[in-house]
Design an enzyme around this catalytic site. Sequence first.
Site, PDB file in Angstrom:
ATOM      1  N   PHE A 141       0.646  -1.221   0.026  1.00 12.15           N
ATOM      2  CA  PHE A 141      -0.069  -0.018  -0.050  1.00 12.15           C
ATOM      3  C   PHE A 141       0.720   1.227  -0.010  1.00 12.15           C
ATOM      4  O   PHE A 141       1.333   1.494   0.784  1.00 12.15           O
ATOM      5  CB  PHE A 141      -0.813   0.070   1.245  1.00 12.15           C
ATOM      6  CG  PHE A 141      -1.980   1.270   1.278  1.00 12.15           C
ATOM      7  CD1 PHE A 141      -3.176   1.174   0.500  1.00 12.15           C
ATOM      8  CD2 PHE A 141      -1.724   2.410   1.723  1.00 12.15           C
ATOM      9  CE1 PHE A 141      -3.894   2.218   0.055  1.00 12.15           C
ATOM     10  CE2 PHE A 141      -2.363   3.600   1.623  1.00 12.15           C
ATOM     11  CZ  PHE A 141      -3.598   3.553   1.015  1.00 12.15           C
ATOM     12  N   ASP A 226       9.522   2.751   1.687  1.00 12.93           N
ATOM     13  CA  ASP A 226       8.294   3.611   1.859  1.00 12.93           C
ATOM     14  C   ASP A 226       8.246   3.728   3.516  1.00 12.93           C
ATOM     15  O   ASP A 226       7.513   2.608   3.992  1.00 12.93           O
ATOM     16  CB  ASP A 226       6.982   3.004   1.278  1.00 12.93           C
ATOM     17  CG  ASP A 226       5.809   3.751   1.481  1.00 12.93           C
ATOM     18  OD1 ASP A 226       5.831   4.578   2.651  1.00 12.93           O
ATOM     19  OD2 ASP A 226       5.113   3.803   0.719  1.00 12.93           O
ATOM     20  N   LYS A 255       3.071  11.442   6.736  1.00 14.85           N
ATOM     21  CA  LYS A 255       2.261  11.462   8.037  1.00 14.85           C
ATOM     22  C   LYS A 255       2.829  12.020   9.206  1.00 14.85           C
ATOM     23  O   LYS A 255       2.398  13.362   9.364  1.00 14.85           O
ATOM     24  CB  LYS A 255       1.819   9.706   8.205  1.00 14.85           C
ATOM     25  CG  LYS A 255       1.187   9.129   7.080  1.00 14.85           C
ATOM     26  CD  LYS A 255       0.597   7.607   7.472  1.00 14.85           C
ATOM     27  CE  LYS A 255      -0.315   7.118   6.370  1.00 14.85           C
ATOM     28  NZ  LYS A 255      -1.386   7.739   5.929  1.00 14.85           N
TER      29      LYS A 255
END
Length: 400
Positions: A141, A226, A255
Amino acid sequence: MLRTPGAVRDAERWTAHNYHPLPVVVSCAEGAWLTDVDGRRYLDCLAGYSALNFGHRHPKLIEAAHAQLDRLTLTSRAFIHDQFADFCKELAELCGKDLVLPMNTGAEAVETGIKVARKWGYQVKGVTPGQANIVVAEGNFHGRTTTIVSFSTDEDARADFGPYTPGFTVVPYGDLDALAAAIDENTVAVLLEPIQGEQGVVVPPEGYLPGVRRVCTEQNVLFIADEIQSGLGRTGATFACEHEGVVPDMYLLGKALGGGIVPVSAVAANADVLGVLKPGQHGSTFGGNPLACAVATEVVRLLATGEFQRRSAELGERLHGGLQALVGKGLVAVRGRGLWAGLDIDPALMTGRQACERLMERGVLAKDTHGSTIRLAPPLVITEEEIDHAVAQLAAILAA
């Protein structure tokens, strides 16, 4: 009269259904706690998918935001502002890299990483023009743009969004032999999550990440990590790659970098990689804006002390110890690292969604994924007592 039902109906009426949120309507928050429109308090065990690693309204981050709001919020990258260089320098030093490229969202950081890897492949490695490929993992994801969903293996994320962007080879996560076999003369990068978050906090086999690093070095391929969910203290280290002593060629961050206040993402790499970009070849109006830089610089300074990494490691042991005690008592398996856990609930008992709804009724908020799995990612400011409370509520719904 309760306000929540009406607020839920209004939200359903006026928004496209791209999410299936729990029926809780938050009005304020502090630390690890949320309060809804009816005054009920909830322990936040999701932390905005790691966007709130430092909790809600951390005083230093709020102070930095307020100070910047009174001075300057946006210039665009047409000009340089007085917060920009400090942010880039301090984040580069935290990452151990030469350069930083600030963006806004995690998906934007991933797209930037893809573009940089392709350009590096053509200009530095000498890949055949138009033939660059990137190796990715099943269960990944990385975001929801059309390019990123093109290599997703989640049909909910991918279906009906074609035609799909070519240039990606998907291999099983954790299978080093398959990854090595997928690399050819036109491969420019391997793009991986060091821990797969959306898949259910899946930790790869020991030795996998060092193996990926070795193969990438041998084959002259960039290793792109990531760390948008796993990085910045979540797993008990600044980056999840650190647990196996691995340093990627490129970090993708987001984030928590925005402190739960503004969207901030970044790509960090050395000059021989990020230096392939020249003016006019990539950009973002809001990327690296003054407000974002002011908040994110304070985030980097909080991480530079090591306090939050230590908290995550120490409190993570307590969390995982409590969760492991529930295996065989309603839980089938527990995975994770630091203050990050994926829990597989016995599907004969309930679905992940039902578990989250029952936890919500008991004042704990979490999120389900993939059927009977739920994820816990509390803010790093959570206390031992609050962890014990969350585990106790989970035990209660499993025993009910």
